[in-house]
Design an enzyme around this catalytic site. Sequence first.
Site, PDB file in Angstrom:
ATOM      1  CB  THR A 203      -0.849   0.027   1.297  1.00 59.91           C
ATOM      2  OG1 THR A 203      -1.792  -1.020   1.216  1.00 59.91           O
ATOM      3  CG2 THR A 203      -1.556   1.357   1.495  1.00 59.91           C
ATOM      4  N   GLY A 233     -10.189  -2.459   3.778  1.00 54.41           N
ATOM      5  CA  GLY A 233      -9.227  -2.385   4.884  1.00 54.41           C
ATOM      6  C   GLY A 233      -9.162  -0.994   5.486  1.00 54.41           C
ATOM      7  CG  ASP A 234      -5.342   0.179   6.917  1.00 54.30           C
ATOM      8  OD1 ASP A 234      -5.363  -0.739   6.064  1.00 54.30           O
ATOM      9  OD2 ASP A 234      -4.318   0.852   7.157  1.00 54.30           O
ATOM     10  CB  THR A 254       1.576   0.092   4.957  1.00 56.37           C
ATOM     11  OG1 THR A 254       1.494  -0.987   4.009  1.00 56.37           O
ATOM     12  CG2 THR A 254       2.889  -0.005   5.692  1.00 56.37           C
ATOM     13  N   GLY A 255      -0.033  -2.363   6.034  1.00 55.66           N
ATOM     14  CA  GLY A 255      -0.059  -3.650   6.726  1.00 55.66           C
ATOM     15  C   GLY A 255      -1.482  -4.135   6.918  1.00 55.66           C
TER      16      GLY A 255
HETATM   17  N1  ASP Z   1      -3.376  -1.782   4.635  1.00 53.78           N
HETATM   18  C1  ASP Z   1      -3.799  -2.486   3.461  1.00 53.78           C
HETATM   19  C2  ASP Z   1      -5.121  -3.127   3.711  1.00 53.78           C
HETATM   20  O1  ASP Z   1      -5.291  -3.763   4.727  1.00 53.78           O
HETATM   21  C3  ASP Z   1      -2.851  -3.530   2.963  1.00 53.78           C
HETATM   22  C4  ASP Z   1      -1.382  -3.264   2.978  1.00 53.78           C
HETATM   23  O2  ASP Z   1      -0.915  -2.210   3.407  1.00 53.78           O
HETATM   24  O3  ASP Z   1      -0.658  -4.161   2.544  1.00 53.78           O
HETATM   25  O4  ASP Z   1      -5.972  -3.076   2.857  1.00 53.78           O
END
Ligand code: ASP
Length: 343
Positions: A203, A233-234, A254-255
């Site tokens: 992201t 997601g977030d 991110t994550g």
């Molecule tokens: N934060 C993103 C989500 O959960 C994914 C990512 O950052 O890899 O949609």
Amino acid sequence: MLDRRKFIRFSTFTSFATVLGKKLSATENSITIKDQPLVVSTWDAGLRANKAAWDVLSTGGRALDAVEQGVMVTEAEHNCCVGLNANPDRDGFVTLDACIMDEFSNCGAVAFLERIKHPVSVARKVMEKTPHVMLVGEGAQQFAVAEGFPLEKQELSPEAKISYENWLKNSTYKPPAINVENKKDHGPFAPFKLENGEWNHDTIGMVAMDAMGNLSGSCTTSGAGFKMRGRVGDSPIIGAGLFVDNEVGACTATGQGEDVIRVAGSHSVVELMRQGLKPEAACKKVIERIIRIKGKKANDIQVGFVAINKKGEVGAYSIHKGFSYALKNGKEEKLVPAKFMMP
Ligand code: ASP
């Protein structure tokens, strides 16, 4: 307090000096602004995105324009987790989430958006042209088309096709970041823990300070690869994937989005900065909170935050090793590995 004349003198001076990328210390009113303007963004794709943001910032442009232009670069690239070339959901469709926020706390977002190349720009239109903050799915797409965004073909990029075909062999419905045991089955184009033990999320979140000292941020993603259809997601959620308070600072995440949402991640980081914590300490505290909530399950997820404060100080923190952020100001351009809690 600054009187009006001093303020105008100071503003003019700061814009001039900082457009040249000089370090500035304005002792007359005890404001120290380091290396302004400044842009930071998540992961190594941020290096390329920051260049586009810098084109705006270095010519005296607004942080809002910089963070839109910046992440548009990543939205057009081929990578696992941003834009139409990214991994699809488990039904084979790429669905995109994005948001943007400016120095006046205006914000806009789109989620579950399909077939539009630049979701961040649609998010900006939502902010500027509607009385709402977020549009999703079909409604978001209709709005985008009405605003003149072309409807792209519904097809997977060659990399995403391979990745999806690999995923279909085992097709488990667990969020991929948790599904580390199957990482080999998903190929190099998947957001998994890599062979070298590092985490691969992609992201892009970007926060910037312009020559006037104003802050803005953006965040855009295809979300977790092979997610359930309709999952958001977030990243498009103001306060979770992104938060900007022009008096205090800005943060992006991110994550594993579900775990960022749980703690209102980016908002929490900004609120901790408001209480006086430096960006890195604020990011660390929220990472600790996520680990406390998750217990042992924290081993299986990655979350990273990167934040800037109103003084132009930057900090980041992640659960696991491997998260890095890209930084660009008038003096330097680099990828910085974030500190982490767990190896
Ligand atoms: N934060 C993103 C989500 O959960 C994914 C990512 O950052 O890899 O949609």
